[in-house]
Design a protein around this motif. Structure first.
Motif, mmCIF file in Angstrom:
data_model
loop_
_atom_site.group_PDB
_atom_site.id
_atom_site.type_symbol
_atom_site.label_atom_id
_atom_site.label_comp_id
_atom_site.label_asym_id
_atom_site.label_seq_id
_atom_site.Cartn_x
_atom_site.Cartn_y
_atom_site.Cartn_z
ATOM 1 N N VAL A 1 0.822 -1.209 0.000
ATOM 2 C CA VAL A 1 0.000 0.000 0.000
ATOM 3 C C VAL A 1 0.859 1.264 0.000
ATOM 4 O O VAL A 1 0.377 2.346 0.346
ATOM 5 N N GLY A 2 2.122 1.137 -0.373
ATOM 6 C CA GLY A 2 2.984 2.309 -0.420
ATOM 7 C C GLY A 2 3.211 2.906 0.966
ATOM 8 O O GLY A 2 3.448 2.181 1.944
ATOM 9 N N GLN A 3 3.099 4.213 1.060
ATOM 10 C CA GLN A 3 3.336 4.934 2.314
ATOM 11 C C GLN A 3 2.051 5.151 3.112
ATOM 12 O O GLN A 3 1.996 6.031 3.973
ATOM 13 N N ALA B 1 -6.867 2.699 -3.070
ATOM 14 C CA ALA B 1 -6.310 3.700 -3.990
ATOM 15 C C ALA B 1 -4.794 3.719 -3.881
ATOM 16 O O ALA B 1 -4.081 3.825 -4.893
ATOM 17 N N SER B 2 -4.289 3.596 -2.655
ATOM 18 C CA SER B 2 -2.840 3.550 -2.454
ATOM 19 C C SER B 2 -2.249 2.279 -3.060
ATOM 20 O O SER B 2 -1.182 2.303 -3.680
ATOM 21 N N ARG B 3 -2.965 1.168 -2.894
ATOM 22 C CA ARG B 3 -2.487 -0.090 -3.474
ATOM 23 C C ARG B 3 -2.503 -0.023 -5.003
ATOM 24 O O ARG B 3 -1.589 -0.518 -5.665
ATOM 25 N N LEU B 4 -3.539 0.599 -5.573
ATOM 26 C CA LEU B 4 -3.611 0.753 -7.022
ATOM 27 C C LEU B 4 -2.434 1.572 -7.544
ATOM 28 O O LEU B 4 -1.812 1.214 -8.550
ATOM 29 N N ALA B 5 -2.131 2.666 -6.840
ATOM 30 C CA ALA B 5 -0.997 3.497 -7.246
ATOM 31 C C ALA B 5 0.313 2.726 -7.140
ATOM 32 O O ALA B 5 1.187 2.829 -8.019
ATOM 33 N N ALA B 6 0.459 1.918 -6.071
ATOM 34 C CA ALA B 6 1.678 1.117 -5.909
ATOM 35 C C ALA B 6 1.803 0.082 -7.020
ATOM 36 O O ALA B 6 2.901 -0.167 -7.540
ATOM 37 N N MET B 7 0.680 -0.534 -7.397
ATOM 38 C CA MET B 7 0.706 -1.525 -8.467
ATOM 39 C C MET B 7 0.998 -0.884 -9.826
ATOM 40 O O MET B 7 1.649 -1.487 -10.685
#
Length: 301
Positions: A99-101, A254-260
């Motif tokens: 999930v990034g940061q 949304a964070s996971r989508l951005a990380a992917m």
């Protein structure tokens, strides 16, 4: 050490498998975002109805709200207790990684926000990953909760959190309760937010005063004003926590989508580099074989 053709083939195949996993996770995250955002929007009308009900009750009673959370009296005072009640903090994070940061940003925001609030704090973490981050800080942690796996189990989580808040307030352990979570914004972006959940004090009542009754007919509360007020307060607390959880889950995805998306870009670049190296090495092998053939032909000639 130079990679062999077989080694490069293996790396290319692994990159393709990883790319397939990343694309699947992107699809799941995108679907989950829409699901949780839809749940938040579906609560808007009900949330407004609850607020209007509170406005009607407080206007009819003509008195201040006295933190009637979950039919509780104001915080119990233990005469043998030598220290003041602590500040309860409910913070939403994530149970899973990738999930990034997401959790780091929340912990930084939490520490900065609580620094301006006096008194001892007890932090109730919702999410295994955020709990592990909190253990690395100086903040005192209390009971932790697991995040729901779907919209249908959010109500169960909210019930557990409110039960814990009720128990701690009954014992006089905490008086104020703050809520921290991520709120989604446009463009797959989110930001950390917070607000005071309890007590329902004069400041909270003044905020309700900004709500205007939608008709010219005056509201009438019946039959028992105090009982009706407490019922609306319970719904207010429930909806507030439900929305916070749904918005946090939408932000997490949304964070996971951005990380992917970042991972997919890196994999694409890696694949291009591996394919370029593979073709160059393969061409070098073909050139070497042709050179050996030509050399042998010249010797025979």
């Amino acid at each position: 050490m130079r990679d062999s053709i077989a080694s490069l083939r293996h790396k290319i195949s692994s990159a393709q498998d990883l790319q397939s996993v990343v694309r699947s996770m992107k699809t799941i995250a995108s679907s989950s975002i829409g699901q949780y955002e839809k749940a938040v929007h579906s609560l808007d009308d009900y949330y407004q109805t609850v607020q209007l009900g509170l406005v009607a009750c407080l206007s009819a009673s003509g008195k201040q709200a006295k933190a009637p959370a979950l039919d509780l009296p104001p915080v119990a005072i233990n005469r043998s207790q030598t220290k003041a009640p602590s500040v309860g903090v409910i913070v939403f994070g994530s149970d899973q990684g990738l999930v990034g940061q997401f959790n780091d940003v929340m912990v930084e925001f939490l520490e900065a926000s609580l620094a301006s609030i006096s008194g001892e704090k007890i932090v109730w973490a919702v999410g295994e990953r955020i709990q592990s981050r909190l253990l690395d800080t100086s903040l005192k942690t209390g009971k932790s909760f697991s995040l729901p796996g779907s919209i249908h189990t959010i109500s169960e989580l909210v019930g557990k959190v409110l039960t814990e808040v009720e128990a701690q307030r009954e014992q006089g352990v905490v008086d104020k309760v703050y809520l921290f979570y991520h709120r989604p914004e446009q463009g797959s972006v989110y930001r950390p937010v917070s607000h005071q959940l309890l007590p329902l004090d004069a400041a909270w009542q003044n905020n309700l005063a900004d709500f205007h009754w939608p008709t010219n007919n005056l509201a009438e509360v019946m039959p028992d004003q105090d009982k009706t007020l407490r019922a609306f307060v319970r719904e207010y607390l429930f909806v507030s926590l439900f929305r916070a959880c749904a918005e946090s889950l939408a932000s997490e995805n949304a964070s996971r989508l951005a990380a992917m998306q970042r991972a997919e870009k890196n994999i694409d670049e890696l694949q291009e580099d591996l394919n370029r190296t593979f073709h160059r090495l393969r061409q070098s092998g073909i050139d070497a074989e042709l050179f050996d053939v030509l050399s042998g032909f010249e010797i025979l000639d």
